[in-house]
Design an enzyme around this catalytic site. Structure first.
Site, PDB file in Angstrom:
ATOM      1  NE  ARG A 139      -2.652  -1.257   3.479  1.00 55.77           N
ATOM      2  CZ  ARG A 139      -2.892  -2.459   3.991  1.00 55.77           C
ATOM      3  NH1 ARG A 139      -3.583  -3.355   3.302  1.00 55.77           N
ATOM      4  NH2 ARG A 139      -2.434  -2.784   5.189  1.00 55.77           N
ATOM      5  CG  PHE A 173     -11.191  -7.609  -6.141  1.00 59.46           C
ATOM      6  CD1 PHE A 173     -12.326  -8.410  -6.187  1.00 59.46           C
ATOM      7  CD2 PHE A 173     -10.361  -7.583  -7.253  1.00 59.46           C
ATOM      8  CE1 PHE A 173     -12.613  -9.171  -7.318  1.00 59.46           C
ATOM      9  CE2 PHE A 173     -10.634  -8.337  -8.383  1.00 59.46           C
ATOM     10  CZ  PHE A 173     -11.770  -9.131  -8.418  1.00 59.46           C
ATOM     11  CG  ASP A 225     -15.205  -4.896  -2.248  1.00 61.99           C
ATOM     12  OD1 ASP A 225     -13.995  -5.199  -2.188  1.00 61.99           O
ATOM     13  OD2 ASP A 225     -16.104  -5.625  -1.782  1.00 61.99           O
ATOM     14  CB  SER A 226     -19.112  -7.531  -4.824  1.00 64.64           C
ATOM     15  OG  SER A 226     -18.360  -8.366  -3.957  1.00 64.64           O
ATOM     16  CG  ASP A 256      -5.415  -7.359  -2.818  1.00 65.73           C
ATOM     17  OD1 ASP A 256      -4.929  -8.504  -2.945  1.00 65.73           O
ATOM     18  OD2 ASP A 256      -5.567  -6.810  -1.706  1.00 65.73           O
ATOM     19  CB  CYS A 277      -4.002 -13.859  -1.218  1.00 59.90           C
ATOM     20  SG  CYS A 277      -5.785 -14.009  -1.475  1.00 59.90           S
TER      21      CYS A 277
END
Length: 394
Positions: free
Chosen positions: A210, A226, A248-249, A299, A339
């Site tokens: 970040r 995301f 984002d959802s 991400d 990830c």
């Protein structure tokens, strides 16, 4: 103490100091052991090799506490291991002054199945193995003693506990929680929801990435996909981004992102736009609108929880990277992550390269990205390197 006897020729991983003993390597258990009990690991000839925590319901039947077969595994041993792990972070210059730090990172710190994150004066602990679960009291006591924290909150609710035959355990285990909890990360204030947020409440593993995003964002139009609670977005704004669109959802995650925006009046909120949408569809819509960006962050959540899911996950990773690359201006930068433990770095790079080839662009790697230094990877446990990323310029 029960004795765990390995099959002939199946002691190599233990001799290489890998802490996992899989079911296929076990010949038999002599004596009785309950889940989490310490067993003496022996080779097929009866030579003692290690002491480990027994987990009869997991494919990882035992996790090594110590490769010294004479070492007593008791309350004092656990507290020493916790103190040593905390001291490593305190001695790391890159972590000085950080309010959010991972104090224990499982096998890499000699405490298999133990995760502990500190947010200011609060420590959040997550126990994911039978052995860790058995030593809960010692782990909590060690954390309190080593950190002087005011509260310890448990978030042992990950799905991996089911593989160990364990149910979820959550709640306050020590002290008193503050009404609200925030941390300052590289000059940006962020809310931490230890009870309802992902993992232990925040993604500390992306801290340095970040910060790099902030450095790369100056004067750029940024797209953060995301975005969760806006960590990358706010660092981009702090770094001088011209504009930031965050997608984002999850409505609750975006609501937290809005609160984080309000916590940072030094940032220009007029440059930020928050969208609740499916990221894959949103990227297609942006392409149809003719939008372009100078910096894109991808991400996504874990597409491949294990190697068995790698093939299907590879298609999803290629799709999302292909969509992202199509939206970059010439000279733009894609910061893309995985990830998924089932997707290795080499495979991930091939996926991104294949996406760039399909788009018909050349790209070069500026940075290889990984988890923050308080998330170390044991040399003998390469499986621990779950987070990998690439910063690519087209």
């Amino acid at each position: 103490m029960a004795e765990l006897i390995l099959k002939s020729g199946n002691d190599r991983s233990v001799l290489r100091r890998h802490p996992w003993i899989f079911a296929g390597s076990v010949d038999r258990l002599e004596g009785r052991a309950r889940p989490g009990d310490t067993v003496l690991v022996q080779d097929s000839r009866g030579k003692p090799l290690a002491r480990a925590a027994w987990s009869p319901e997991s494919q990882i039947r035992a996790r090594v506490w110590s490769f010294d077969p004479e070492q007593s595994i008791d309350h004092a041993f656990i507290k020493r291991a916790v103190a040593t792990s905390v001291a490593r972070r305190a001695a790391h210059p890159w972590l000085a002054g950080q309010e959010g730090v991972r104090l224990i990172h499982g096998e890499s710190d000699g405490l298999p199945g133990v995760i502990a994150d500190r947010y200011g004066a609060v420590v959040v602990v997550q126990l994911t193995s039978a052995g860790a679960d058995k030593w809960r009291d010692a782990i909590v006591a060690g954390l309190v003693q080593a950190t002087g924290c005011s509260a310890v909150y448990e978030r042992s609710d990950s799905d991996v506990r089911k593989l160990e035959g364990l149910g979820p355990v959550t709640g306050l285990v020590y002290g008193e929680m503050p009404e609200s909890l925030t941390i300052v990360e590289n000059g940006v204030r962020m809310e931490v929801d230890v009870a309802g947020g992902h993992k232990t409440g925040f993604y500390l593993d992306q801290r340095e990435n970040r910060q790099l995003t902030g450095r790369l964002a100056a004067g750029r139009d940024v797209l953060n996909c995301f975005c969760y609670t806006g960590g990358f977005s706010l660092q981009a704004l702090a770094g001088g981004a011209k504009s930031v669109i965050s997608i984002d959802s999850s409505g609750p995650a975006l609501a937290t992102a809005a609160r984080n925006m309000a916590l940072n009046p030094q940032l220009d909120a007029s440059r930020a736009e928050w969208r609740e949408d499916d990221v894959f569809q949103a990227l297609r819509n942006l392409k149809a609108e003719g939008r372009k960006f100078d910096l894109i962050i991808l991400d996504p959540p874990k597409f491949a929880p294990s190697a068995a899911h790698a093939e299907r996950a590879a298609r999803a990773y290629k799709d999302i990277n292909l969509l992202g690359l199509r939206l970059l201006n010439p000279g733009g930068i894609l910061m893309t992550y995985s990830c998924s433990g089932g997707i290795g770095l080499e495979m991930f790079q091939k996926i991104v390269a294949s996406a760039a080839s399909d788009v018909g662009i050349d790209a070069r790697i500026l940075h290889r990205l990984s988890a923050a230094p308080d998330h170390p990877v044991g040399l003998a446990v390469p499986e621990g390197e779950y987070l990998k990323g690439l910063a690519c310029q087209v």
